[in-house]
Enzyme design. Structure first.
Site, PDB file in Angstrom:
ATOM      1  N   LYS A 134      35.372  25.718 -20.270  1.00  8.53           N
ATOM      2  CA  LYS A 134      35.286  24.319 -19.878  1.00  8.53           C
ATOM      3  C   LYS A 134      34.807  24.237 -18.448  1.00  8.53           C
ATOM      4  O   LYS A 134      35.030  25.209 -17.713  1.00  8.53           O
ATOM      5  CB  LYS A 134      36.634  23.604 -20.011  1.00  8.53           C
ATOM      6  CG  LYS A 134      37.847  24.289 -19.415  1.00  8.53           C
ATOM      7  CD  LYS A 134      37.861  24.670 -17.967  1.00  8.53           C
ATOM      8  CE  LYS A 134      37.715  23.626 -16.908  1.00  8.53           C
ATOM      9  NZ  LYS A 134      37.696  24.223 -15.529  1.00  8.53           N
ATOM     10  N   TYR A 219      41.241  18.334 -17.340  1.00  9.37           N
ATOM     11  CA  TYR A 219      42.523  18.608 -18.004  1.00  9.37           C
ATOM     12  C   TYR A 219      43.341  17.331 -18.152  1.00  9.37           C
ATOM     13  O   TYR A 219      44.001  17.110 -19.166  1.00  9.37           O
ATOM     14  CB  TYR A 219      43.334  19.648 -17.223  1.00  9.37           C
ATOM     15  CG  TYR A 219      42.806  21.054 -17.351  1.00  9.37           C
ATOM     16  CD1 TYR A 219      43.132  21.835 -18.454  1.00  9.37           C
ATOM     17  CD2 TYR A 219      41.991  21.608 -16.371  1.00  9.37           C
ATOM     18  CE1 TYR A 219      42.654  23.133 -18.577  1.00  9.37           C
ATOM     19  CE2 TYR A 219      41.504  22.899 -16.483  1.00  9.37           C
ATOM     20  CZ  TYR A 219      41.847  23.659 -17.584  1.00  9.37           C
ATOM     21  OH  TYR A 219      41.362  24.941 -17.706  1.00  9.37           O
TER      22      TYR A 219
HETATM   23  P1  NDP Z   1      33.647  32.911 -10.646  1.00 13.57           P
HETATM   24  O1  NDP Z   1      32.755  32.422  -9.568  1.00 13.57           O
HETATM   25  O2  NDP Z   1      34.834  33.708 -10.245  1.00 13.57           O
HETATM   26  O3  NDP Z   1      32.800  33.820 -11.659  1.00 13.57           O
HETATM   27  C1  NDP Z   1      31.608  33.378 -12.226  1.00 13.57           C
HETATM   28  C2  NDP Z   1      30.754  34.605 -12.573  1.00 13.57           C
HETATM   29  O4  NDP Z   1      29.569  34.148 -13.189  1.00 13.57           O
HETATM   30  C3  NDP Z   1      30.284  35.421 -11.382  1.00 13.57           C
HETATM   31  O5  NDP Z   1      31.226  36.388 -10.943  1.00 13.57           O
HETATM   32  C4  NDP Z   1      29.031  36.087 -11.915  1.00 13.57           C
HETATM   33  O6  NDP Z   1      29.405  37.221 -12.698  1.00 13.57           O
HETATM   34  C5  NDP Z   1      28.503  35.045 -12.903  1.00 13.57           C
HETATM   35  N1  NDP Z   1      27.345  34.318 -12.377  1.00 13.57           N
HETATM   36  C6  NDP Z   1      26.119  34.296 -12.951  1.00 13.57           C
HETATM   37  N2  NDP Z   1      25.267  33.559 -12.237  1.00 13.57           N
HETATM   38  C7  NDP Z   1      25.951  33.078 -11.175  1.00 13.57           C
HETATM   39  C8  NDP Z   1      25.593  32.250 -10.078  1.00 13.57           C
HETATM   40  N3  NDP Z   1      24.343  31.752  -9.917  1.00 13.57           N
HETATM   41  N4  NDP Z   1      26.549  31.965  -9.151  1.00 13.57           N
HETATM   42  C9  NDP Z   1      27.801  32.444  -9.289  1.00 13.57           C
HETATM   43  N5  NDP Z   1      28.194  33.235 -10.319  1.00 13.57           N
HETATM   44  C10 NDP Z   1      27.263  33.562 -11.259  1.00 13.57           C
HETATM   45  O7  NDP Z   1      34.053  31.658 -11.519  1.00 13.57           O
HETATM   46  P2  NDP Z   1      35.313  31.512 -12.486  1.00 13.57           P
HETATM   47  O8  NDP Z   1      35.533  32.774 -13.209  1.00 13.57           O
HETATM   48  O9  NDP Z   1      36.436  30.918 -11.739  1.00 13.57           O
HETATM   49  O10 NDP Z   1      34.790  30.350 -13.484  1.00 13.57           O
HETATM   50  C11 NDP Z   1      33.857  30.624 -14.517  1.00 13.57           C
HETATM   51  C12 NDP Z   1      33.948  29.525 -15.587  1.00 13.57           C
HETATM   52  O11 NDP Z   1      35.271  29.508 -16.124  1.00 13.57           O
HETATM   53  C13 NDP Z   1      33.692  28.114 -15.090  1.00 13.57           C
HETATM   54  O12 NDP Z   1      33.011  27.363 -16.075  1.00 13.57           O
HETATM   55  C14 NDP Z   1      35.086  27.526 -14.891  1.00 13.57           C
HETATM   56  O13 NDP Z   1      35.146  26.112 -15.020  1.00 13.57           O
HETATM   57  C15 NDP Z   1      35.845  28.206 -15.997  1.00 13.57           C
HETATM   58  N6  NDP Z   1      37.270  28.363 -15.689  1.00 13.57           N
HETATM   59  C16 NDP Z   1      38.184  28.022 -16.651  1.00 13.57           C
HETATM   60  C17 NDP Z   1      39.523  28.180 -16.410  1.00 13.57           C
HETATM   61  C18 NDP Z   1      40.512  27.892 -17.482  1.00 13.57           C
HETATM   62  O14 NDP Z   1      41.707  27.839 -17.191  1.00 13.57           O
HETATM   63  N7  NDP Z   1      40.103  27.739 -18.717  1.00 13.57           N
HETATM   64  C19 NDP Z   1      40.021  28.632 -15.106  1.00 13.57           C
HETATM   65  C20 NDP Z   1      38.978  29.022 -14.188  1.00 13.57           C
HETATM   66  C21 NDP Z   1      37.646  28.875 -14.476  1.00 13.57           C
HETATM   67  P3  NDP Z   1      28.496  38.558 -12.705  1.00 13.57           P
HETATM   68  O15 NDP Z   1      28.549  39.095 -11.309  1.00 13.57           O
HETATM   69  O16 NDP Z   1      29.195  39.401 -13.698  1.00 13.57           O
HETATM   70  O17 NDP Z   1      27.115  38.149 -13.124  1.00 13.57           O
END
Ligand code: NDP
Length: 365
Positions: A134, A219
């Site tokens: 989400k 949420y």
């Molecule tokens: P992060 O920034 O920690 O991680 C996102 C990852 O996406 C990066 O580490 C990278 O992984 C990849 N990525 C690819 N392209 C990009 C870019 N241009 N900029 C930044 N990152 C990129 O985010 P989160 O893990 O916190 O969030 C990811 C998703 O999960 C979002 O949609 C968020 O809303 C959702 N979320 C949901 C939660 C829930 O409770 N259900 C809680 C937290 C987040 P790599 O280096 O491997 O390419």
């Protein structure tokens, strides 16, 4: 229709959530699954690292079978930690090759919001089911493209609405559906936190689609929908930004109001400015009930106006969500959190932003 809204689906959901509570105990009695569904995590950031990968180790019907990452160093670490073979490691540019990998059934998209359509469509074209975090994307049009791509591929699309599997939230749905305190009148809900690092993607509209409303306000919006059991007919909203440097692209805080067809009124708030709001209260004819805290990974509990507490045992919501999706695939039945559910939220959020921008009440079709 939101599957959480109907009593039949709710009872089914409730049973599933309760059934997935004691994973260890359950495996003593239930037959072992014929096969586990292979998940590839797409985007190895905070959520994948700290929640989803550990949750996968607790599932019964799933296994971590692959990774998709833009960061080669992470790939090496994850391969060593989770024993992932070279053939199951992909970058965003090589996702088409997933088509040749029978170990991977599902791609779990965990990239920034504005990349969800790119990654979902690539996974669907490679013949994989998709579980997408989400908010589903940053516009209804993008959500629709994701739905169309999965339909064209004959694959399921689910959105990571983990609270649809959380027992305390399901208990509040039961209190509402069974009218334990009479007809519902008013719901207030809010979720916010003080955001840190000014350089992160959540503050960049292109990748986030918006501010706290997209990220965590969703949420509270979900709670209003699953507690009321209805879809809103109109919204009004006011956005507020004090720090115009840090929040030049997106709202810092937002309050909104929604009207439901039965006359239920809802007011919500969300912010990136301060910590502490993580709750909802449903007010009915003869009393009230609600959760505080309501939306976290654990520690969810609440109260009722008759003095009773709401405190069902916690569980790993991500494990429950993934096990449920795996069972949907194994049994060829629809998920209770389909892409259409994410699209509905995105239409409402778009209307909320329109109202904040124009100062007008926006009707929803
Ligand atoms: P992060 O920034 O920690 O991680 C996102 C990852 O996406 C990066 O580490 C990278 O992984 C990849 N990525 C690819 N392209 C990009 C870019 N241009 N900029 C930044 N990152 C990129 O985010 P989160 O893990 O916190 O969030 C990811 C998703 O999960 C979002 O949609 C968020 O809303 C959702 N979320 C949901 C939660 C829930 O409770 N259900 C809680 C937290 C987040 P790599 O280096 O491997 O390419």
């Amino acid at each position: 229709m939101n599957p959480l809204l109907s009593r039949r689906h709710f009872l089914k959901a409730s049973t599933l959530a309760t059934a997935s509570l004691p994973f260890a105990a359950k495996s003593l009695f239930a037959a072992e699954p014929k096969r586990q569904i292979g998940f590839a995590l797409c985007g190895l950031g905070s959520l994948s690292t700290h929640q989803i990968a550990p949750a996968l180790q607790q599932t019964k019907y799933c296994k971590l079978a692959g990774i998709i990452t833009g960061t080669p160093d992470k790939a090496k670490r994850w391969q060593a930690q989770y024993n992932i073979p070279d053939r199951s490691v992909y970058s965003y540019d090589t996702m088409a090759k997933l088509a040749d990998n029978p170990d991977i059934d599902v791609v779990y998209v965990v990239t920034p919001n504005g990349l969800h359509a790119r990654d979902t469509i690539a996974a669907a074209k490679a013949g994989k089911h998709v579980l997408c975090e989400k908010p589903m994307e940053v516009s209804p049009e993008k959500c629709q493209q994701m739905i169309d791509a999965c339909k064209a591929a004959g694959k399921q699309l689910a959105i990571g609405y983990r609270l649809h599997f959380e027992p305390n939230n399901l208990e509040c749905v039961r209190l509402a559906r069974e009218k334990v305190f009479g007809e519902l009148r008013y719901i207030e809900a809010g979720f916010g936190f003080a955001i840190g690092d000014p350089a992160q993607w959540r503050l960049k509209k292109e990748l986030s689609g918006g501010g706290p409303m997209m990220d965590v306000g969703i949420y509270a919006l979900q709670a209003m929908r699953y507690i009321s059991g209805e879809e809103p007919v109109s919204v009004s909203a006011i956005a507020n930004t004090l720090d115009t440097v840090k929040f030049r692209d997106i709202e810092e805080s937002l309050v909104w109001q929604m009207n439901f067809p039965s006359g239920v009124l809802a007011s919500g708030n969300t912010t990136y400015r301060f910590n502490g709001i993580n709750r909802y209260t449903a007010n009915a004819e003869r009393g009230w009930f609600g959760l505080d805290s309501a939306y976290g990974y654990g520690g969810i509990h609440g109260r009722r106006s008759d003095g009773e507490t709401i405190q069902l045992p916690g569980m790993d919501q991500f494990a429950a969500e993934m096990d449920d999706f795996a069972q949907c695939i194994l049994e060829n039945r629809p998920t209770r959190v389909p892409g259409e559910e994410g699209l509905r939220d995105m239409k409402i959020i778009t209307a909320i932003y329109e109202s904040a921008r124009t100062g007008k009440v926006v009707a929803l079709g």
